[in-house]
Write a protein that holds these residues in place. Structure first.
Motif, short mmCIF file in Angstrom:
data_model
loop_
_atom_site.label_atom_id
_atom_site.label_comp_id
_atom_site.label_asym_id
_atom_site.label_seq_id
_atom_site.Cartn_x
_atom_site.Cartn_y
_atom_site.Cartn_z
N ASP A 131 0.86 -1.19 0.00
CA ASP A 131 0.00 0.00 0.00
C ASP A 131 0.89 1.24 0.00
OD1 ASP A 131 -1.77 2.05 0.42
OD2 ASP A 131 -2.78 1.14 2.14
N PRO A 132 0.83 2.08 -1.04
CA PRO A 132 1.72 3.25 -1.09
C PRO A 132 1.42 4.31 -0.04
CG PRO A 132 0.21 3.26 -2.96
CD PRO A 132 0.02 1.95 -2.26
N PHE A 133 0.20 4.31 0.50
CA PHE A 133 -0.17 5.25 1.56
C PHE A 133 -0.83 4.49 2.71
CE2 PHE A 133 -0.14 7.84 -2.32
CZ PHE A 133 0.70 8.87 -1.93
N PRO A 134 -0.05 3.69 3.46
CA PRO A 134 -0.64 2.86 4.52
C PRO A 134 -1.22 3.71 5.65
CG PRO A 134 1.75 2.85 4.66
CD PRO A 134 1.40 3.58 3.40
N LYS A 135 -2.45 3.40 6.05
CA LYS A 135 -3.11 4.18 7.11
C LYS A 135 -3.62 3.26 8.21
CE LYS A 135 -4.65 8.05 4.22
NZ LYS A 135 -4.32 7.69 2.86
N ASP A 136 -3.72 3.81 9.43
CA ASP A 136 -4.28 3.04 10.54
C ASP A 136 -5.81 3.17 10.53
OD1 ASP A 136 -4.92 5.51 11.64
OD2 ASP A 136 -3.28 5.50 13.09
N GLU A 137 -6.46 2.62 11.56
CA GLU A 137 -7.94 2.60 11.58
C GLU A 137 -8.54 4.00 11.65
OE1 GLU A 137 -8.98 0.08 14.81
OE2 GLU A 137 -8.32 -1.77 13.79
N SER A 138 -7.77 4.95 12.18
CA SER A 138 -8.28 6.33 12.28
C SER A 138 -8.00 7.14 11.01
CB SER A 138 -7.66 7.04 13.48
OG SER A 138 -6.28 7.25 13.27
N GLY A 139 -7.34 6.50 10.04
CA GLY A 139 -7.07 7.18 8.78
C GLY A 139 -5.75 7.93 8.74
#
Length: 324
Positions: free
Chosen positions: A128-136
């Motif tokens: 994923d080039p822009f990995p995000k957590d559950e909060s975005g």
């Protein structure tokens, strides 16, 4: 030295980079195919320096454009200076060479002329080039940039790339590489945002003192992508001083904005999807700005950065907290 369409800078490793390059980043309003078609036009017009990146998502199309112009006899591979970039999820040493090899596969080229660390800001390694957590929120990572650099040096030694450099680094981040134990190759360049509102005079002076070329992107302002750019920021090509100089010289504001950077020893990347503009933007070698013109344009600087990307500011290696 007079600037000519085939002018180049000699990099600190001996390779030659054309002073005017064609940028291939395409906002979502354009298709990847349009980026490829624009690159073809650019080569036909005379550009020999093509700047791309994995994250642009159009390496396949840009590679096809280059190969088609080789196939029809317009250029040979050795005539083209191709720049690619290592994305922020691939800084861990074991991911560097595979990332370069994947780009070469998409491009269907045997080597790159230049491979840059796209940004000092690093994200969690993965697909994923822009990995995000559950909060975005973006998930950051923090590899020692010296380890990334050693992996790039190994790619150069393997012949996959001829020159290696960085992009969006401040002077302290450059120094971290320059002072690393066992440094084999210095960065040949630092590619950064640069235009009449952000003329990068201090960073330029620092880079020149270390024989590092400064390469400018967004030289005509920004493509004004809403998620990144303040839509109320002033526009480079509307500046009254720039327009007054352009009118006097019977040139376009874009041509004068580019010529200003070229005369300061900056390598310029221009971008357009309009064939006529692509052609006009290459016509910057048959006129010169006087000392008076240069001084007037120097005075426009506002240290205004279009691409500051606020969502990256919490990263320990965010480059723009420093003055330069």
């Amino acid at each position: 030295m007079a600037l000519k369409p085939d002018s180049y800078v000699v990099l600190n490793d001996g390779h030659k980079m054309p002073v005017l390059g064609f940028g291939t980043y395409a906002p979502d309003t354009y298709t990847k195919e349009q980026a490829g078609e624009a690159a073809k036009v650019a080569i036909e017009v005379g550009y020999r320096h093509i700047d791309c990146a994995f994250i642009y998502g159009n390496e396949v199309q840009v590679g096809q454009a280059i190969r088609s112009k080789i196939a029809d006899g317009t250029v040979k591979r050795k005539d083209i200076f191709y720049t690619g970039k290592l994305w922020s999820t691939n800084h861990t040493p074991e991911r560097v060479r595979p990332a370069l090899e994947n780009s070469l596969k998409d491009l269907q080229l045997d080597y790159m002329d230049l491979f840059l660390i796209h940004s000092p800001v690093e994200f969690k390694p993965g697909d994923d080039p822009f990995p995000k957590d559950e909060s975005g929120k973006l998930i950051f990572h923090n590899t020692d940039i010296r380890d990334t650099w050693k992996a790039l040096e190994a790619c150069k030694d393997a012949g996959l790339v001829r020159s290696i450099g960085v992009s969006n680094f401040n002077h302290r981040q450059l120094e971290r590489i320059l002072t690393m134990p066992g440094l084999k190759y210095k960065p040949v360049c630092n590619q950064v945002e640069c235009h009449i509102f952000l003329n990068q005079s201090k960073l330029l002076k620092f880079c020149k003192s270390h024989d590092i070329a400064l390469v400018g992107y967004s030289v005509l302002g920004s493509s004004r992508v809403k998620e990144w750019i303040d839509q109320n920021s002033p526009q480079v090509l509307e500046d009254p001083v720039l327009n007054a100089v352009a009118k006097k010289l019977k040139r376009s504001p874009a041509q004068v904005a580019m010529r200003y950077l070229l005369q300061r020893g900056i390598v310029v990347l221009a971008k357009s999807f309009t064939p006529e503009r692509i052609k006009l933007n290459f016509q910057v070698f048959d006129f010169q700005l006087s000392d008076e013109d240069m001084k007037a344009l120097d005075g426009i600087n506002k240290n205004l950065r279009y691409l500051s990307i606020d969502s990256w500011k919490e990263h320990p290696k965010y480059p723009y907290h420093d003055e330069f």
